[in-house]
Design a protein around this motif. Structure first.
Motif, PDB file in Angstrom:
ATOM      1  N   ARG A 190       0.887  -1.171   0.000  1.00 57.34           N
ATOM      2  CA  ARG A 190       0.000   0.000   0.000  1.00 57.34           C
ATOM      3  C   ARG A 190       0.922   1.217   0.000  1.00 57.34           C
ATOM      4  NH1 ARG A 190      -3.784   1.622   4.465  1.00 57.34           N
ATOM      5  NH2 ARG A 190      -3.125  -0.335   5.457  1.00 57.34           N
ATOM      6  N   THR A 191       1.093   1.820  -1.169  1.00 55.22           N
ATOM      7  CA  THR A 191       2.156   2.801  -1.366  1.00 55.22           C
ATOM      8  C   THR A 191       2.014   4.030  -0.476  1.00 55.22           C
ATOM      9  OG1 THR A 191       0.898   3.669  -3.247  1.00 55.22           O
ATOM     10  CG2 THR A 191       2.663   2.111  -3.731  1.00 55.22           C
ATOM     11  N   GLU A 192       0.793   4.386  -0.102  1.00 53.22           N
ATOM     12  CA  GLU A 192       0.633   5.590   0.705  1.00 53.22           C
ATOM     13  C   GLU A 192       1.305   5.456   2.074  1.00 53.22           C
ATOM     14  OE1 GLU A 192      -3.452   3.428   0.947  1.00 53.22           O
ATOM     15  OE2 GLU A 192      -1.823   3.719  -0.492  1.00 53.22           O
ATOM     16  N   GLN A 226       5.072   6.821   1.481  1.00 54.56           N
ATOM     17  CA  GLN A 226       5.353   8.045   0.730  1.00 54.56           C
ATOM     18  C   GLN A 226       6.259   9.019   1.470  1.00 54.56           C
ATOM     19  OE1 GLN A 226       1.434   9.393  -0.346  1.00 54.56           O
ATOM     20  NE2 GLN A 226       1.357   8.134  -2.197  1.00 54.56           N
ATOM     21  N   THR A 263       1.036  -3.173  -6.240  1.00 53.15           N
ATOM     22  CA  THR A 263       0.270  -2.612  -5.128  1.00 53.15           C
ATOM     23  C   THR A 263      -0.921  -3.506  -4.830  1.00 53.15           C
ATOM     24  OG1 THR A 263      -1.207  -1.300  -6.537  1.00 53.15           O
ATOM     25  CG2 THR A 263       0.894  -0.277  -5.887  1.00 53.15           C
TER      26      THR A 263
END
Length: 372
Positions: free
Chosen positions: A167-169, A172, A350
């Motif tokens: 989950r890239t968020e 970040q 993702t």
């Protein structure tokens, strides 16, 4: 709930799908202890064949649970994470007439046989074959693992490789936090490892490389514990670099992104030939320069010299050379870290991307009425 199950479920929910989870629920004994844990301890003293019969017997309960849930919720799709001796999903697919997707993370009969943990080999393999052949879609996590599925005569048009993801968020802003300074690593070059620490990981090679380089700026951060932990601490002490080794102990998964942001170089020293290691994708998302084994399943994800340094895990000197290269070359670390982070976006590694793939397969099956 395991991380990858939780994340895929969350991604599907974000796409407005309703998910009805069916599986064994944790129960407590009168003393407050987990019933699963109690039974696990009891089964450790029973013959392997008896335990495997208990595993197969669980199908009766699981099948009833699936039918009860289906009557209550009217699902469109049955999605299962494959487990040995489990036929309940296949039975439910035939009873309900809905498409059946099965995610495969390991060839469990092969794996358990290698570890000496499979007594009923014939029945287990027949059940595995029946499930893989009976599914409308089989979703292995690597193409190397898909080869195991193909050998069971499952046609390619029913196999879709979907690796694990992130989950890239969550990653970040990990490079902009204060944790690196708080941990005393502001002026350090930090090598890191996440996971259960075993002898065969060869992490002692990191310490020996540090001793040869004699650079006090190098630091080894291990997020986890395991049977090799005490030995690593002893080696570091003997080499006079105990102050360059930090163990955090096991940490909850929500802490991992920030801890990865502390690392400059992340280690995946070895892995079996079919896995899709979750931590590898998290290393990528965190923008770490990566050292990983030169295995077919890893080459599906990484390119040597472009997105990681790949090493021969059977030759410890390879790991030592990679450590030396990254410890002494800032530009190489920066290049590999940037390429790693970019790879996640380019290939959509993702959980949201995986949910879109699963959704597309499900829609295709529903459109053509795949279930019989």
């Amino acid at each position: 709930m395991q991380v990858h199950i939780k994340e895929l479920v969350g991604a599907l929910k974000r796409r407005d799908h309703r998910i009805d989870m069916v599986g064994p629920k944790a129960q407590k004994t009168d003393g407050g202890r987990s019933l699963t844990g109690f039974l696990g301890d009891a089964r450790a003293h029973m013959p392997a064949a008896f335990n495997e019969m208990l595993e197969a017997g669980y199908n009766l309960k699981a099948y009833r649970q699936l039918l009860h849930s289906a009557r209550a919720h009217q699902p469109d799709i049955l999605y299962e994470r494959y487990n040995a001796f489990l036929l309940a999903g296949l039975w439910a697919k035939r009873s309900l007439g809905i498409p059946y997707l099965i995610e495969v993370n390991a060839p469990l009969c092969h794996e358990r046989s290698l570890l000496g943990n499979l007594a009923l080999k014939g029945p287990a393999r027949r059940m595995e074959r029946a499930v893989w052949q009976g599914a409308d879609a089989v979703l292995p996590v690597s193409d190397a693992l898909a080869d195991y599925v193909r050998r069971e005569q499952v046609p390619d048009d029913r196999i879709t490789v979907i690796p694990n993801g992130v989950r890239t968020e969550l990653f970040q802003s990990v490079r902009r936090g204060s944790l690196r300074r708080e941990m005393g690593f502001a002026d350090k070059i930090v090598f890191g490892f996440v996971g259960y620490v075993r002898e065969w990981h060869g992490l002692d090679q990191v310490l020996h490389a540090f001793a040869r380089l004699a650079d006090p700026a190098l630091h080894f951060l291990i997020i986890g514990e395991g049977p090799a932990s005490a030995g690593l601490k002893a080696i570091a002490s003997e080499l006079g670099i105990g102050h360059q080794l930090t163990f955090t102990g096991a940490r909850p998964h929500e802490d991992i992104p920030a801890l990865l942001g502390v690392m400059d170089i992340a280690l995946q020293p070895d892995v079996n030939d079919y896995a899709s290691p979750l931590k590898l994708f998290e290393y990528l998302a965190a923008g770490c320069a990566i050292i990983a084994p030169d295995r077919p399943n890893i080459r599906e994800i990484l390119d040597d010299g472009k997105t990681a340094l790949l090493i021969d895990p059977d030759h410890p000197d390879d790991l030592s050379r990679a450590i030396t290269a990254l410890a002494t070359d800032f530009d190489l670390r920066k290049k590999l870290g940037a390429a790693a982070c970019d790879l996640i976006g380019r290939r959509d590694y993702t959980w949201d991307g995986n949910a879109r793939k699963v959704e597309a397969i499900a829609e295709k099956l529903l459109a053509r009425g795949a279930a019989i």
